[in-house]
Motif scaffolding. Structure first.
Motif, PDB file in Angstrom:
ATOM      1  N   LYS A   9       0.839  -1.213   0.000  1.00 42.45           N
ATOM      2  CA  LYS A   9       0.000   0.000   0.000  1.00 42.45           C
ATOM      3  C   LYS A   9       0.869   1.257   0.000  1.00 42.45           C
ATOM      4  O   LYS A   9       0.569   2.235  -0.698  1.00 42.45           O
ATOM      5  CB  LYS A   9      -0.887   0.010   1.244  1.00 42.45           C
ATOM      6  CG  LYS A   9      -2.181  -0.748   1.081  1.00 42.45           C
ATOM      7  CD  LYS A   9      -3.028  -0.525   2.324  1.00 42.45           C
ATOM      8  CE  LYS A   9      -4.007  -1.657   2.528  1.00 42.45           C
ATOM      9  NZ  LYS A   9      -4.500  -1.715   3.906  1.00 42.45           N
ATOM     10  N   ILE A  10       1.934   1.223   0.789  1.00 44.19           N
ATOM     11  CA  ILE A  10       2.809   2.394   0.859  1.00 44.19           C
ATOM     12  C   ILE A  10       3.512   2.608  -0.478  1.00 44.19           C
ATOM     13  O   ILE A  10       3.597   3.725  -0.992  1.00 44.19           O
ATOM     14  CB  ILE A  10       3.824   2.230   2.008  1.00 44.19           C
ATOM     15  CG1 ILE A  10       3.102   2.330   3.341  1.00 44.19           C
ATOM     16  CG2 ILE A  10       4.921   3.272   1.927  1.00 44.19           C
ATOM     17  CD1 ILE A  10       3.949   2.065   4.533  1.00 44.19           C
ATOM     18  N   HIS A  21      12.957  -0.831   1.080  1.00 48.45           N
ATOM     19  CA  HIS A  21      11.961  -1.336   2.022  1.00 48.45           C
ATOM     20  C   HIS A  21      12.206  -2.802   2.273  1.00 48.45           C
ATOM     21  O   HIS A  21      12.705  -3.524   1.405  1.00 48.45           O
ATOM     22  CB  HIS A  21      10.543  -1.106   1.507  1.00 48.45           C
ATOM     23  CG  HIS A  21      10.238  -1.825   0.235  1.00 48.45           C
ATOM     24  ND1 HIS A  21       9.842  -3.137   0.208  1.00 48.45           N
ATOM     25  CD2 HIS A  21      10.308  -1.423  -1.045  1.00 48.45           C
ATOM     26  CE1 HIS A  21       9.671  -3.506  -1.043  1.00 48.45           C
ATOM     27  NE2 HIS A  21       9.951  -2.486  -1.831  1.00 48.45           N
ATOM     28  N   HIS A  22      11.908  -3.240   3.447  1.00 50.20           N
ATOM     29  CA  HIS A  22      11.955  -4.666   3.760  1.00 50.20           C
ATOM     30  C   HIS A  22      11.136  -4.906   5.016  1.00 50.20           C
ATOM     31  O   HIS A  22      10.726  -3.967   5.701  1.00 50.20           O
ATOM     32  CB  HIS A  22      13.395  -5.143   3.950  1.00 50.20           C
ATOM     33  CG  HIS A  22      14.075  -4.561   5.157  1.00 50.20           C
ATOM     34  ND1 HIS A  22      14.669  -3.322   5.147  1.00 50.20           N
ATOM     35  CD2 HIS A  22      14.236  -5.032   6.407  1.00 50.20           C
ATOM     36  CE1 HIS A  22      15.184  -3.068   6.337  1.00 50.20           C
ATOM     37  NE2 HIS A  22      14.926  -4.086   7.124  1.00 50.20           N
ATOM     38  N   SER A  23      10.869  -6.173   5.287  1.00 48.58           N
ATOM     39  CA  SER A  23      10.197  -6.547   6.526  1.00 48.58           C
ATOM     40  C   SER A  23      11.181  -7.330   7.361  1.00 48.58           C
ATOM     41  O   SER A  23      11.874  -8.199   6.847  1.00 48.58           O
ATOM     42  CB  SER A  23       8.988  -7.436   6.236  1.00 48.58           C
ATOM     43  OG  SER A  23       8.003  -6.692   5.606  1.00 48.58           O
ATOM     44  N   ASP A  28       7.463  -3.648   9.262  1.00 50.46           N
ATOM     45  CA  ASP A  28       7.939  -3.162   7.979  1.00 50.46           C
ATOM     46  C   ASP A  28       8.850  -1.952   8.163  1.00 50.46           C
ATOM     47  O   ASP A  28       8.619  -1.119   9.037  1.00 50.46           O
ATOM     48  CB  ASP A  28       6.750  -2.773   7.096  1.00 50.46           C
ATOM     49  CG  ASP A  28       5.840  -3.967   6.862  1.00 50.46           C
ATOM     50  OD1 ASP A  28       6.366  -5.072   6.731  1.00 50.46           O
ATOM     51  OD2 ASP A  28       4.613  -3.790   6.859  1.00 50.46           O
ATOM     52  N   VAL A  29       9.869  -1.875   7.330  1.00 46.22           N
ATOM     53  CA  VAL A  29      10.854  -0.803   7.404  1.00 46.22           C
ATOM     54  C   VAL A  29      10.934  -0.138   6.033  1.00 46.22           C
ATOM     55  O   VAL A  29      11.048  -0.829   5.024  1.00 46.22           O
ATOM     56  CB  VAL A  29      12.241  -1.356   7.790  1.00 46.22           C
ATOM     57  CG1 VAL A  29      13.221  -0.221   7.989  1.00 46.22           C
ATOM     58  CG2 VAL A  29      12.167  -2.227   9.022  1.00 46.22           C
ATOM     59  N   GLN A  86       8.497   1.284  10.568  1.00 43.79           N
ATOM     60  CA  GLN A  86       9.746   1.946  10.934  1.00 43.79           C
ATOM     61  C   GLN A  86      10.220   2.734   9.727  1.00 43.79           C
ATOM     62  O   GLN A  86      10.299   2.175   8.635  1.00 43.79           O
ATOM     63  CB  GLN A  86      10.751   0.877  11.338  1.00 43.79           C
ATOM     64  CG  GLN A  86      12.035   1.426  11.892  1.00 43.79           C
ATOM     65  CD  GLN A  86      12.861   0.302  12.496  1.00 43.79           C
ATOM     66  OE1 GLN A  86      12.408  -0.438  13.340  1.00 43.79           O
ATOM     67  NE2 GLN A  86      14.077   0.181  12.050  1.00 43.79           N
ATOM     68  N   VAL A  87      10.471   4.011   9.926  1.00 45.36           N
ATOM     69  CA  VAL A  87      10.890   4.865   8.820  1.00 45.36           C
ATOM     70  C   VAL A  87      12.313   5.329   9.095  1.00 45.36           C
ATOM     71  O   VAL A  87      12.614   5.790  10.199  1.00 45.36           O
ATOM     72  CB  VAL A  87       9.962   6.090   8.675  1.00 45.36           C
ATOM     73  CG1 VAL A  87      10.405   6.938   7.502  1.00 45.36           C
ATOM     74  CG2 VAL A  87       8.530   5.650   8.493  1.00 45.36           C
TER      75      VAL A  87
END
Lengths: 169, 403
Positions: A9-10, A21-23, A28-29, A86-87
């Motif tokens: 979605k992001i 990005h990864h999980s 999720d990060v 997490q950003v």
């Protein structure tokens, strides 16, 4: 933890803006560009698909010797949808600043003051960027890896009781 | 920007002005010696309150980077020192998640039960002190008596009242002592009596209600925006509890409710904490019922120390012990945010490992830090005496807030 589809979605909401990005370990990060971050944070807070109402935490990591040197880590949590994100934003040493999120989350105010105090990363448009844990006269930023752990900066001069005992009565 | 200097000059320029500037603390009995309030007053009414923290900053996060993973555990005791076991458990859970390690079932039950005991001690301290600060000193003594009963149990299990250092990466230091379940159940009989006494003394006490009710409330949206969690958030009617929302240990197997308030004022904060003690008792009783004998540590020589007979009896055991003590447990490269429900809200540990035996970065999300950030807004328009009750209900613990 089941895949909530948050990352896709992001990705769909901000095409091309998510650098990485990864999980990991069930959450999720994502990594963002400093200049896109504020607008994305605003959407993440307000959009009903994300609804990140709580800025759980904000901190920084000092990767001394790597480029860019600092990494800001935001922990977002949505109370209504019960998901975490997490950003990360990477910040170079020679331009150690980021946009303040204190207008989105009031808790950001003190968290950013702490990051400024401990790491020396400035926040643009912060209403009141003072030190928070250390005193105003303190030199340097203690959580930087190049700040010596044993360095002392007493505000009031320390007295060594061995070499300089109290006068005998 | 520098409000502190501005306030001083205003006071120096015009001592007769209507707005009075006042510094309250850090040397004030209600501020624990670690908080300063910069107040702007119109008579008794607070126009503005700037909260200053940091008087107890000891460089927790910097010190953690110098030690091995297990050496961090004693430091975590000194965060929220009224409920140190929750800090221990939170740190151990985060480190174990990085290791992708499942600890034995009994260990998880022990951690859960001890966390709840810690939550009770914390709430009793907060409630007793809040009552004492509002003038009901006898309630404080009842509450402290209940707390000491629990601290005696904690001492029997860990060997210390406050500096417990009970968990290790991969387990807990030792199993529960004999007769633990009976002792806890016996203590609960006393504690229920204490709670009903406190309830009778306070719940319908007009002085207490007038001091607490309607004081220090801010809208729920603002509370969330400040990042405030725990009893303060639940008093506003938002039922966010990490134990329910994202269960860790065996909280998903337990039956308990998350008490909430409606007004978000000090009285609701007090009531929520009071009810949470009852829920903790429920959790502990279920845990004692379900718990079975078994190991309390993982059996892995890379993580847990060998038996003493092996350390002194053969070279492998001695080397194993030496490597673990000197170099520490090796935790794979990565970073993790693990939240647990501390007594004052979401207690988060953000750990970064570079693959060596020492943490690269340890960050604690201290729940009361956010309460202190919101305090300025909570106090706007209140009276000076309301500072004491509102600050008491935030339950700021200096060790945690300032680290």
């Amino acid at each position: 933890m089941p895949d909530t589809g948050l990352l896709s979605k992001i990705e769909a909401a901000f095409p091309g803006k998510i650098l990485e990005h990864h999980s990991s370990y069930g959450y999720d990060v994502i990594t963002l560009n400093r200049d896109d971050a504020f607008a994305i944070f605003a959407t993440l807070r307000d959009h009903p698909d994300f609804a990140f109402s709580l800025l759980s935490d904000l901190t920084a990591i000092d990767f001394l010797g790597q480029e860019p040197r600092f990494e800001l880590v935001y922990q977002l949590y949505s109370i209504s949808l019960n998901h975490r994100l997490q950003v990360k934003i990477r910040v170079p040493e020679d331009a150690a600043w980021a946009h303040s999120v204190s207008s989105l989350w009031k808790g950001g105010n003190w968290l950013e003051r702490e990051v400024w105090d401990m790491f020396g990363i400035k926040f643009a448009d912060h209403p009141d960027l003072r030190r928070i844990l250390m005193y105003e006269e303190f030199n340097g930023h203690p959580l930087r890896k190049d700040y010596p752990v044993n360095k002392r900066q007493p505000l009031v001069e320390e007295r060594d009781p061995i070499t300089n005992p109290w006068p005998k009565r | 920007m520098a409000e502190s200097t501005w306030q001083l000059t205003e006071m120096q320029l015009d001592p007769t002005s209507e707005v009075m500037s006042l510094q309250m603390g850090p040397s004030h009995p209600a501020t624990h010696g670690t908080i300063k309030f910069w107040l702007k007053l119109d008579g008794e009414k607070i126009l503005n309150c700037d909260v200053e923290i940091g008087y107890l900053h000891r460089g927790f996060e910097k010190m953690c980077e110098q030690r091995t993973w297990n050496h961090v555990v004693p430091y975590t005791d000194r965060l929220n020192y009224i409920s140190p076991l929750i800090n221990n458990v939170g740190f151990a859970l985060a480190a174990e998640k990085l290791l992708d390690l499942e600890v034995p079932e009994r260990c998880q039950y022990i951690r859960m039960i001890m966390s709840e005991i810690s939550r009770m001690t914390d709430h009793f301290t907060c409630l007793g002190m809040a009552a004492a600060e509002a003038g009901a000193l006898s309630v404080a003594f009842y509450a402290l008596e209940a707390r000491e009963t629990l601290f005696d149990i904690v001492t029997a299990v860990t060997g210390a009242r406050l500096t417990v250092s009970y968990t290790r990466v991969g387990g807990v230091t030792q199993d529960l002592p004999e007769g633990f379940a009976e002792r806890v159940r016996g203590a609960f009989t006393d504690i229920r009596q204490v709670m009903s006494d406190c309830d009778k003394l306070l719940s319908k006490n007009r002085i207490f209600i007038e001091r607490m009710s309607g004081v220090g409330a801010i809208p729920a949206d603002d509370v969330v925006s400040y990042g405030v969690t725990g009893p303060l958030l639940r008093a506003c009617g938002v039922a966010y509890d990490v134990r329910k929302a994202q269960p860790y240990l065996f909280y998903d197997r337990m039956e308990f409710t998350v008490p909430t308030g409606t007004q978000g004022d000090n009285y609701d904060r007090f009531s929520v904490r009071f009810e949470e003690i009852r829920q903790s008792i429920r959790i502990i009783e279920q845990g004692l019922e379900q718990m079975r004998p078994g190991p309390v540590r993982v059996d892995d020589p890379r993580i847990t120390l060998p038996q003493k007979k092996d350390v002194y009896g053969n070279i492998e055991g001695l080397m194993n012990h030496f490597k673990l003590v000197i170099e520490g447990v090796r935790i794979p490269k990565g970073d993790i945010y693990q939240a647990v429900e501390g007594a004052n809200g979401e207690l988060g540990f953000y750990l970064v490992s570079d693959g060596s035996g020492r943490p690269y970065r340890v960050r604690v999300r201290p729940p009361c830090f956010f309460g202190m950030a919101a305090l300025g807004q909570m106090l706007k328009g209140c009276l000076i005496s309301d500072i004491i009750t509102t600050f008491g209900m935030i339950n700021m613990i200096g060790g945690e807030c300032d680290r």
